[in-house]
Enzyme design. Sequence first.
Site: not given
Ligand code: KIV
Length: 281
Positions: A54-55, A93, A122, A124, A191
């Site tokens: 999600d970055s 994500d 993934k 959180e 992280e």
């Molecule tokens: O979204 C992302 O890039 C992440 C990484 C920082 C692990 O979750």
Amino acid sequence: MSAAGEARRSLSAPAIRARKRRGGASPLVMVTAYDEPSARLVDEAGVDIILVGDSVANVVLGHSDTLHVSVEEIAHHVRAVAAAKPRAHIVGDLPWMSYHVDRAETVRNAATMVRAGAQSVKLEGGHNRIDAVRAIIDAEIPVMGHLGLTPQSVLAMGGFKVQGKTRAAAKMLVEDAVALEAAGVFAIVIEGVPPEVGQWVTDALEVPTIGIGAGPSTDGQVLVFHDMLGLSARTPPKFVRVYADMGPQITEAIARYADDVRSGAFPGPAEVYETPSELRD
Ligand code: KIV
């Protein structure tokens, strides 16, 4: 299968789960990618896992946090990454609010990632997300956890702050990690924590940890593509190593193109089609 075919075989979630360093495995290498060219390049570099993170909100879409990206937007980028047909395992994500409301919606959102080309998702959080983890795994979709500095909690944390800085906070992180493992995650990203906390979490688990700003003792490392290649407008966090400063190189190349267009040097004879004989006279 030929040796080359074997070498190109994608890493499954169970194969990643088995990559605990204390079992003698080499560290897992994960990097983010968001489109076909970046996925192709990182796959050619031999990474184990591509995270369509999600970055994307920060480094591609220009937002200042990850709260403004939707399931559909991330799925769109997963599709582009999957088009590269990488050997690397693709993790999609789950964005903020895609697994926080109810079980059915959570599972549907995870399935959207899989249908777009992800092999796992993934999310959180720790104890507070165990129901979501269980629901997704119950639908046969592997889940990677993410603990510590969880960017989707930026408002609750009051900023992007290093986590696990007290003994009590570190203990809670370890407990969250153990709870995620018990719920069935195949790996956990940790992280933005002191290196000791990265080690404690890693030592407490049978599943591998993948660190980002969590020191050298995790079972793998992850970096964001645009940060490690100098392509990000944001000042990279302390834990980033910039392996190539591509931003200035790209600007310089485009500036040369602009100069050539303006001076008439582009296109040159090598960059035009041959004139058919019928058009010559
Ligand atoms: O979204 C992302 O890039 C992440 C990484 C920082 C692990 O979750």
